[in-house]
Design a protein around this motif. Structure first.
Motif, short mmCIF file in Angstrom:
data_model
loop_
_atom_site.label_atom_id
_atom_site.label_comp_id
_atom_site.label_asym_id
_atom_site.label_seq_id
_atom_site.Cartn_x
_atom_site.Cartn_y
_atom_site.Cartn_z
N PRO A 13 28.72 -4.44 27.61
CA PRO A 13 29.21 -5.54 28.47
C PRO A 13 28.43 -5.65 29.78
O PRO A 13 28.23 -6.76 30.29
CB PRO A 13 30.68 -5.17 28.70
CG PRO A 13 31.06 -4.42 27.46
CD PRO A 13 29.83 -3.63 27.10
N GLU A 14 27.98 -4.53 30.32
CA GLU A 14 27.23 -4.57 31.57
C GLU A 14 25.83 -5.15 31.42
O GLU A 14 25.12 -5.34 32.41
CB GLU A 14 27.16 -3.17 32.21
CG GLU A 14 26.67 -2.08 31.28
CD GLU A 14 27.82 -1.30 30.64
OE1 GLU A 14 28.81 -1.93 30.20
OE2 GLU A 14 27.71 -0.05 30.59
N ASP A 15 25.41 -5.44 30.21
CA ASP A 15 24.13 -6.14 29.99
C ASP A 15 24.30 -7.65 30.14
O ASP A 15 23.30 -8.39 30.10
CB ASP A 15 23.59 -5.84 28.59
CG ASP A 15 23.18 -4.39 28.41
OD1 ASP A 15 23.49 -3.83 27.33
OD2 ASP A 15 22.58 -3.82 29.33
N THR A 16 25.52 -8.12 30.31
CA THR A 16 25.77 -9.54 30.49
C THR A 16 25.08 -10.05 31.74
O THR A 16 25.26 -9.51 32.83
CB THR A 16 27.29 -9.81 30.59
OG1 THR A 16 27.90 -9.48 29.34
CG2 THR A 16 27.57 -11.27 30.92
N ALA A 17 24.25 -11.07 31.57
CA ALA A 17 23.47 -11.62 32.68
C ALA A 17 22.65 -12.80 32.19
O ALA A 17 22.58 -13.06 30.98
CB ALA A 17 22.53 -10.55 33.25
N VAL A 18 22.05 -13.50 33.14
CA VAL A 18 21.00 -14.45 32.80
C VAL A 18 19.69 -13.68 32.79
O VAL A 18 19.37 -12.97 33.76
CB VAL A 18 20.93 -15.61 33.81
CG1 VAL A 18 19.78 -16.55 33.46
CG2 VAL A 18 22.25 -16.37 33.84
N TYR A 19 18.96 -13.80 31.69
CA TYR A 19 17.70 -13.09 31.54
C TYR A 19 16.54 -14.03 31.78
O TYR A 19 16.48 -15.13 31.21
CB TYR A 19 17.62 -12.48 30.13
CG TYR A 19 18.46 -11.23 29.99
CD1 TYR A 19 19.85 -11.31 30.00
CD2 TYR A 19 17.88 -9.98 29.90
CE1 TYR A 19 20.63 -10.17 29.89
CE2 TYR A 19 18.64 -8.82 29.79
CZ TYR A 19 20.02 -8.93 29.79
OH TYR A 19 20.79 -7.79 29.69
N TYR A 20 15.61 -13.59 32.60
CA TYR A 20 14.47 -14.39 33.00
C TYR A 20 13.16 -13.75 32.52
O TYR A 20 12.98 -12.54 32.65
CB TYR A 20 14.40 -14.52 34.51
CG TYR A 20 15.57 -15.25 35.13
CD1 TYR A 20 16.69 -14.55 35.55
CD2 TYR A 20 15.54 -16.63 35.29
CE1 TYR A 20 17.77 -15.20 36.12
CE2 TYR A 20 16.61 -17.29 35.87
CZ TYR A 20 17.71 -16.58 36.27
OH TYR A 20 18.78 -17.24 36.84
N CYS A 21 12.29 -14.59 32.04
CA CYS A 21 10.93 -14.18 31.70
C CYS A 21 10.05 -14.39 32.92
O CYS A 21 10.24 -15.36 33.67
CB CYS A 21 10.45 -15.04 30.53
SG CYS A 21 8.75 -14.75 30.02
N ALA A 22 9.09 -13.49 33.14
CA ALA A 22 8.19 -13.59 34.27
C ALA A 22 6.77 -13.27 33.83
O ALA A 22 6.57 -12.52 32.87
CB ALA A 22 8.63 -12.65 35.38
N ALA A 23 5.81 -13.81 34.57
CA ALA A 23 4.40 -13.59 34.24
C ALA A 23 3.58 -13.52 35.51
O ALA A 23 3.97 -14.07 36.55
CB ALA A 23 3.88 -14.71 33.34
#
Length: 116
Positions: free
Chosen positions: A87-97
């Motif tokens: 549950p603590e992995d709940t988040a908005v995940y962003y890709c970056a470069a």
């Protein structure tokens, strides 16, 4: 211009898996370092994983052993395989470069929700 488009987010039960993908365009992908970050509600954005142009990988301690980052230079994509989700992995995940150890370009994010 540089575009990073994430996909693969969703709702999953604790213990489950998801695979995020990021399609990149407008940059020399094979020479770019790629990364994944996340931001949970009320928290600051945090580092999750990164992969260099030479495919060296780096992970936050909180995801080490559960998440795997990989890249496909032929398809200009970077993936994040997430197993044993909590549950603590709940988040908005962003890709970056970026280049030279920096992540200067960002995607719009994809929501990951892990239910208990």
């Amino acid at each position: 211009q540089v575009q990073l488009v994430e996909s693969g987010g969703g709702l999953v039960q604790a213990g489950g898996s998801l695979r995020l993908s990021c399609a990149a365009s407008g940059l020399t992908f094979s020479g770019a370092g790629m990364g994944w970050y996340r931001q949970a509600p009320g928290k600051e954005r945090e580092f999750v994983a990164a992969i260099s142009s030479g495919s060296s990988t780096y992970y936050a301690d909180s995801v080490k052993g559960r998440f795997t980052i990989s890249r496909d230079n032929a398809k200009n994509t970077v993936n994040l395989q997430m197993n044993s989700l909590k549950p603590e992995d709940t988040a908005v995940y962003y890709c970056a470069a970026g280049y030279s150890g920096r992540h200067d370009y960002w995607g719009q994010g994809t929501q990951v929700t892990v239910s208990s």
